[in-house]
Design a protein around this motif. Structure first.
Motif, PDB file in Angstrom:
ATOM      1  N   THR A  90       0.851  -1.195   0.000  1.00 22.51           N
ATOM      2  CA  THR A  90       0.000   0.000   0.000  1.00 22.51           C
ATOM      3  C   THR A  90       0.880   1.236   0.000  1.00 22.51           C
ATOM      4  N   ARG A  91       0.506   2.201  -0.810  1.00 19.25           N
ATOM      5  CA  ARG A  91       1.279   3.436  -0.892  1.00 19.25           C
ATOM      6  C   ARG A  91       0.370   4.653  -0.877  1.00 19.25           C
ATOM      7  N   LYS A  92       0.849   5.717  -0.247  1.00 21.20           N
ATOM      8  CA  LYS A  92       0.100   6.982  -0.263  1.00 21.20           C
ATOM      9  C   LYS A  92       0.452   7.688  -1.572  1.00 21.20           C
TER      10      LYS A  92
ATOM     11  N   PRO B 222       1.240   6.980 -10.319  1.00 15.76           N
ATOM     12  CA  PRO B 222       1.831   5.660 -10.020  1.00 15.76           C
ATOM     13  C   PRO B 222       3.263   5.712  -9.475  1.00 15.76           C
ATOM     14  N   THR B 223       3.861   6.911  -9.345  1.00 19.04           N
ATOM     15  CA  THR B 223       5.277   7.021  -8.959  1.00 19.04           C
ATOM     16  C   THR B 223       5.639   6.222  -7.701  1.00 19.04           C
ATOM     17  N   PRO B 224       4.872   6.330  -6.583  1.00 21.32           N
ATOM     18  CA  PRO B 224       5.265   5.561  -5.388  1.00 21.32           C
ATOM     19  C   PRO B 224       5.281   4.055  -5.618  1.00 21.32           C
ATOM     20  N   PHE B 225       4.347   3.550  -6.446  1.00 24.34           N
ATOM     21  CA  PHE B 225       4.295   2.114  -6.739  1.00 24.34           C
ATOM     22  C   PHE B 225       5.477   1.701  -7.618  1.00 24.34           C
ATOM     23  N   LYS B 226       5.821   2.578  -8.582  1.00 25.82           N
ATOM     24  CA  LYS B 226       6.972   2.286  -9.458  1.00 25.82           C
ATOM     25  C   LYS B 226       8.256   2.194  -8.638  1.00 25.82           C
TER      26      LYS B 226
END
Length: 204
Positions: free
Chosen positions: A71-73, A104-108
């Protein structure tokens, strides 16, 4: 706003005598109609002295990526679909089950760190990205960890495309007008296919 049924007619059409005044526990409240913008949350005193958090504006939320169990903010960019009402898309209202586009940056970044693989890279640049990752200095322990994780790694091509476009489709699963948060999950598999189809229909 009153939620009583005393003012309504009977099923047969007859009028009922209203023998009681309005009660506070029958009251309703206007919808929050949460919009995208700098965070603004009002507290509302409710029955039992409890509090609800009425989000007026929100621009971030915690989104869960189910298959990767992370999970990401991240930042909410836009509201693109709502099954219940097109008006909620036009006004960009954040409500439960709205389909939103997020950054999508935090997931990448997490994926790159977890698997040692870059995602969302355009086809022409894939080779260069792979070489760049290979040149990155990491310890032997990290290399072994990445190699082990690579064995079970699978990434939906549709998700890879979304990463490349810089817009990830998510579904809001919290109730921003009640909890003051806009949290949800990343759309994948059959669900992602369905909503992509719906969005294409909308554009035609």
């Amino acid at each position: 706003i009153s939620r009583d049924s005393r003012h309504k007619r009977r099923a047969t059409g007859g009028k009922k005598a209203n023998l009681k005044k309005k009660r506070l526990y029958e009251s309703g409240r206007p919808p929050a109609m949460t919009k995208i913008g700098a965070t603004r949350v009002h507290t509302v005193r409710v029955r039992g002295g409890n509090e609800k958090f009425r989000a007026m504006r929100l621009d971030t939320g915690n989104f869960s990526w189910g298959t990767e169990v992370t999970t990401r903010k991240t930042r909410i960019l836009d509201v693109v679909y709502n099954a219940s009402n097109n008006e909620l898309v036009r006004t960009k209202a954040l409500v439960k089950n709205a389909i939103v586009q997020v950054d999508p940056t935090p997931f990448k970044a997490w994926y790159e760190q977890h698997y040692g693989v870059k995602v969302g890279v355009k086809k022409a640049q894939k080779k260069a990205a792979a070489e760049e990752m290979a040149e990155k200095k990491v310890s032997n322990h990290v290399q072994r960890t990445h190699a082990e994780r690579q064995k079970t790694r699978t990434l939906d091509p549709a998700l890879d495309e979304a990463f490349a476009s810089g817009r990830l489709l998510c579904c809001v699963s919290s109730r921003p007008g009640q909890s003051g948060r806009c949290d949800g999950y990343v759309l994948e598999g059959k669900e992602l296919e369905f909503y992509t189809r719906q969005l294409k229909k909308r554009k035609q």
